[in-house]
Design a protein around this motif. Structure first.
Motif, PDB file in Angstrom:
ATOM      1  N   GLU A  79      39.672  54.423 -38.984  1.00 39.10           N
ATOM      2  CA  GLU A  79      40.944  55.086 -38.707  1.00 39.10           C
ATOM      3  C   GLU A  79      40.829  56.589 -38.934  1.00 39.10           C
ATOM      4  OE1 GLU A  79      44.107  53.331 -40.874  1.00 39.10           O
ATOM      5  OE2 GLU A  79      43.894  51.351 -39.938  1.00 39.10           O
ATOM      6  N   TRP A  80      40.190  56.973 -40.032  1.00 38.96           N
ATOM      7  CA  TRP A  80      40.014  58.401 -40.321  1.00 38.96           C
ATOM      8  C   TRP A  80      39.148  59.058 -39.250  1.00 38.96           C
ATOM      9  CZ3 TRP A  80      35.751  61.468 -41.154  1.00 38.96           C
ATOM     10  CH2 TRP A  80      36.013  62.751 -41.655  1.00 38.96           C
ATOM     11  N   VAL A  81      38.068  58.361 -38.845  1.00 44.52           N
ATOM     12  CA  VAL A  81      37.167  58.915 -37.827  1.00 44.52           C
ATOM     13  C   VAL A  81      37.910  59.122 -36.508  1.00 44.52           C
ATOM     14  CG1 VAL A  81      35.117  58.452 -36.432  1.00 44.52           C
ATOM     15  CG2 VAL A  81      35.098  57.929 -38.878  1.00 44.52           C
ATOM     16  N   VAL A  82      38.729  58.140 -36.113  1.00 47.76           N
ATOM     17  CA  VAL A  82      39.463  58.247 -34.852  1.00 47.76           C
ATOM     18  C   VAL A  82      40.524  59.336 -34.931  1.00 47.76           C
ATOM     19  CG1 VAL A  82      41.040  57.039 -33.305  1.00 47.76           C
ATOM     20  CG2 VAL A  82      39.018  55.864 -34.176  1.00 47.76           C
ATOM     21  N   GLU A  83      41.150  59.501 -36.100  1.00 54.35           N
ATOM     22  CA  GLU A  83      42.111  60.597 -36.256  1.00 54.35           C
ATOM     23  C   GLU A  83      41.435  61.950 -36.103  1.00 54.35           C
ATOM     24  OE1 GLU A  83      44.153  60.252 -39.937  1.00 54.35           O
ATOM     25  OE2 GLU A  83      45.229  58.427 -39.400  1.00 54.35           O
ATOM     26  N   ALA A  84      40.221  62.061 -36.646  1.00 58.12           N
ATOM     27  CA  ALA A  84      39.481  63.324 -36.547  1.00 58.12           C
ATOM     28  C   ALA A  84      38.926  63.540 -35.147  1.00 58.12           C
ATOM     29  CB  ALA A  84      38.343  63.340 -37.573  1.00 58.12           C
ATOM     30  N   PHE A  85      38.531  62.449 -34.493  1.00 63.29           N
ATOM     31  CA  PHE A  85      37.962  62.542 -33.147  1.00 63.29           C
ATOM     32  C   PHE A  85      38.645  61.500 -32.254  1.00 63.29           C
ATOM     33  CE2 PHE A  85      34.704  63.618 -36.267  1.00 63.29           C
ATOM     34  CZ  PHE A  85      34.340  64.904 -35.871  1.00 63.29           C
ATOM     35  N   PRO A  86      39.833  61.798 -31.734  1.00 61.38           N
ATOM     36  CA  PRO A  86      40.639  60.825 -30.985  1.00 61.38           C
ATOM     37  C   PRO A  86      39.915  60.163 -29.817  1.00 61.38           C
ATOM     38  CG  PRO A  86      41.916  62.786 -31.479  1.00 61.38           C
ATOM     39  CD  PRO A  86      40.509  63.102 -31.862  1.00 61.38           C
ATOM     40  N   LEU A 123      37.119  58.903 -29.676  1.00 63.37           N
ATOM     41  CA  LEU A 123      36.370  57.726 -30.103  1.00 63.37           C
ATOM     42  C   LEU A 123      37.231  56.465 -30.083  1.00 63.37           C
ATOM     43  CD1 LEU A 123      34.300  59.178 -33.092  1.00 63.37           C
ATOM     44  CD2 LEU A 123      33.486  58.663 -30.783  1.00 63.37           C
ATOM     45  N   GLY A 124      38.554  56.643 -30.088  1.00 59.13           N
ATOM     46  CA  GLY A 124      39.444  55.495 -30.062  1.00 59.13           C
ATOM     47  C   GLY A 124      39.277  54.660 -28.807  1.00 59.13           C
ATOM     48  N   ALA A 125      38.768  55.276 -27.742  1.00 62.37           N
ATOM     49  CA  ALA A 125      38.568  54.544 -26.490  1.00 62.37           C
ATOM     50  C   ALA A 125      37.453  53.506 -26.596  1.00 62.37           C
ATOM     51  CB  ALA A 125      38.249  55.527 -25.364  1.00 62.37           C
TER      52      ALA A 125
END
Length: 217
Positions: free
Chosen positions: A42-49, A51-53
């Motif tokens: 969750e933190w990683v995706v918040e920092a690099f949106p 990557l959520g894909a």
């Protein structure tokens, strides 16, 4: 051009050297990235949106694992102008199975990767012995200088150990949770490997061509 891209054989003259601790860090680094990304997705995706894909935590971790693996190989090449044999084999499987995991959105591929890689390493090492080749020297010759009998015995032991790791990975991913498997991949497999390495010290001392440790007065 005579320069080699893949590292030369054990004890080859003029072979580029790299600090064993740095070599260990380059091999462990991608696994640490994999563990951190899975547990802090969750933190990683918040920092690099973007990557959520990729999907859920394991898929984000897989994508970053692939990038970290390529980065480690690039650093190794930048330092020595060659690529290490065993990490290349592992890296190819990380990229292939990682790509299949992301493309098909199926965790099975990345979970089976350690089983297949360890099985292949075992086959390479034990198969090499059948042809009189102690191939483990490609991995450890920068850290140790052993006679041929020492390399043969060490290669046999590592081949059997890789079979053990392959079987263990199958048991862990099939009968535990994904989070447990990821944690075990980093914090279980690595201590087991280090413990196994320490158990080889008597063999290394018996077959070393030079002192393992400099004596101090």
């Amino acid at each position: 051009m005579s320069e080699r891209i893949v590292e030369q054989g054990p004890n080859a003259p003029g072979k580029p050297q790299i600090n064993p601790l740095l070599k260990f860090a380059l091999e462990l680094g991608p696994l640490v990235v994999f563990f951190f990304a899975n547990n802090r997705a969750e933190w990683v995706v918040e920092a690099f949106p973007a990557l959520g894909a990729l999907g859920g935590p394991l898929f984000v971790a897989t994508g970053l694992f692939m990038v970290a693996t390529l980065a480690a190989l690039a650093v190794s090449y930048a330092l020595t102008k060659t690529l290490p044999m065993m990490p290349i084999v592992s890296g190819v499987f990380v990229l292939v199975f990682g790509a299949l995991t992301l493309w098909l959105q199926d965790e099975l591929f990345i979970k089976m990767k350690p089983t297949i890689v360890n099985g292949i390493f075992a086959a390479i090492l034990l198969g090499g012995l059948l042809f009189g080749k102690a191939l483990l020297g490609y991995v450890f010759d920068q850290a140790f200088k052993l006679d041929q009998e020492g390399w043969r015995k060490l290669t046999l032991r590592w081949g059997l150990f890789f079979i053990f790791l392959a079987i263990l990975n199958e048991a862990v991913w099939r009968f535990t949770s994904t989070d447990f498997w990821v944690a075990f991949k980093v914090w279980g497999t690595m201590p087991l490997t280090i413990g196994f390495m320490l158990m080889q010290m008597p063999l290394l001392k018996r077959h070393s061509l030079e002192p393992l440790f400099e004596e101090r007065r």
